[in-house]
Scaffold this motif. Structure first.
Motif, PDB file in Angstrom:
ATOM      1  N   TYR A  23       0.823  -1.204   0.000  1.00 16.92           N
ATOM      2  CA  TYR A  23       0.000   0.000   0.000  1.00 16.92           C
ATOM      3  C   TYR A  23       0.860   1.257   0.000  1.00 16.92           C
ATOM      4  O   TYR A  23       1.841   1.360   0.740  1.00 16.92           O
ATOM      5  N   VAL A  24       0.486   2.222  -0.862  1.00 19.63           N
ATOM      6  CA  VAL A  24       1.138   3.534  -0.919  1.00 19.63           C
ATOM      7  C   VAL A  24       0.091   4.579  -0.577  1.00 19.63           C
ATOM      8  O   VAL A  24      -0.940   4.678  -1.246  1.00 19.63           O
ATOM      9  N   HIS A  25       0.344   5.360   0.460  1.00 24.35           N
ATOM     10  CA  HIS A  25      -0.641   6.355   0.875  1.00 24.35           C
ATOM     11  C   HIS A  25      -0.526   7.616   0.035  1.00 24.35           C
ATOM     12  O   HIS A  25       0.555   8.186  -0.115  1.00 24.35           O
ATOM     13  N   LEU A  26      -1.659   8.042  -0.523  1.00 24.18           N
ATOM     14  CA  LEU A  26      -1.787   9.345  -1.155  1.00 24.18           C
ATOM     15  C   LEU A  26      -3.008  10.027  -0.563  1.00 24.18           C
ATOM     16  O   LEU A  26      -4.033   9.373  -0.304  1.00 24.18           O
ATOM     17  N   THR A  27      -2.917  11.331  -0.362  1.00 22.52           N
ATOM     18  CA  THR A  27      -4.093  12.066   0.075  1.00 22.52           C
ATOM     19  C   THR A  27      -5.145  12.042  -1.030  1.00 22.52           C
ATOM     20  O   THR A  27      -4.861  11.717  -2.193  1.00 22.52           O
ATOM     21  N   ARG A  28      -6.372  12.383  -0.675  1.00 21.02           N
ATOM     22  CA  ARG A  28      -7.475  12.294  -1.631  1.00 21.02           C
ATOM     23  C   ARG A  28      -7.211  13.131  -2.877  1.00 21.02           C
ATOM     24  O   ARG A  28      -7.427  12.685  -4.007  1.00 21.02           O
ATOM     25  N   LYS A  29      -6.749  14.358  -2.707  1.00 24.38           N
ATOM     26  CA  LYS A  29      -6.498  15.231  -3.851  1.00 24.38           C
ATOM     27  C   LYS A  29      -5.346  14.705  -4.708  1.00 24.38           C
ATOM     28  O   LYS A  29      -5.388  14.782  -5.941  1.00 24.38           O
TER      29      LYS A  29
END
Length: 215
Positions: A23-29
């Motif tokens: 998993y790679v976290h990205l913010t919603r935007k």
């Protein structure tokens, strides 16, 4: 739709990005910007169009867009490779790379998850074959995982079956030798990789800390 480029998978139904299954976290935007650029590749998307898409009713400074591009690059780029995001100076940004597209499987709503500190693996209604990268599998590219390691079937409940994997499958510390029922919260070990099985509704209702943070 699911997009794959290099070791990266952009899974729209699951709203997640993974690198080699992790998993790679990205913010919603940032997730929305990455999707926009991939969708319009190889064309340059102007800054004005990006602003209209991401902030349709709000004025934000150009630094907000630059921060999102930087977030994507830090999360996805490798030092030895060109950036996945190309800057068209004075105009906008474009996705830079070859992409494979695949439609999400029928009944593609996420029904359950396999969770660990660095993994968030979506499981859909029906059959989910887990492995390292053969065709039509849920990819977990980790040491000890066979190309077709295990099968999880989701219908009224959940059942897991080992697919003659080299390093075995365990549920509740018991090796899986026949199809075995899965309960919410069960520890599942694939080879040496320990995960937790969670039904999606249980994760949503408890806001579990096992899930990666969302913006």
């Amino acid at each position: 739709m699911i997009y794959r480029f290099g070791p990266i998978t952009l899974d729209l139904p699951a709203r997640q990005v993974t690198r080699a299954g992790a998993y790679v976290h990205l913010t919603r935007k940032a997730f929305e910007l990455l999707h926009l650029l991939v969708q319009h590749r190889p064309a340059v998307v102007s800054k004005e169009d990006i602003h209209r898409h991401l902030w349709p009713t709000t004025f934000v400074s150009e630094s907000s867009l630059q921060a999102l591009v930087s977030e994507i690059r830090q999360a996805l780029d490798e030092e030895s490779q060109p950036s996945w995001i190309r800057t068209a100076h004075g105009v906008g940004y474009a996705f830079n790379g070859d992409v494979d597209e695949a439609r999400a499987r029928a009944g593609g709503n996420t029904r359950a998850w396999l969770l660990a500190d660095s993994w968030r693996v979506a499981l859909n209604e029906g059959e989910n074959v887990i492995g390292r990268g053969s065709d039509d599998v849920v990819v977990i590219d980790a040491p000890g995982i066979s190309r077709r390691h295990a099968r999880i079937v989701l219908s009224e409940g959940a059942v897991i079956e080992d697919l003659s994997s080299k390093n075995g499958t365990w549920v509740r510390d018991q090796r899986v030798t026949t199809p075995t029922a899965l309960n919410d919260g069960d520890p599942v070990r694939l080879g040496s990789l320990l995960l937790t099985f969670r039904f999606a509704h249980a994760v949503d209702s408890t806001d579990t800390q096992a899930s990666p943070p969302r913006n």
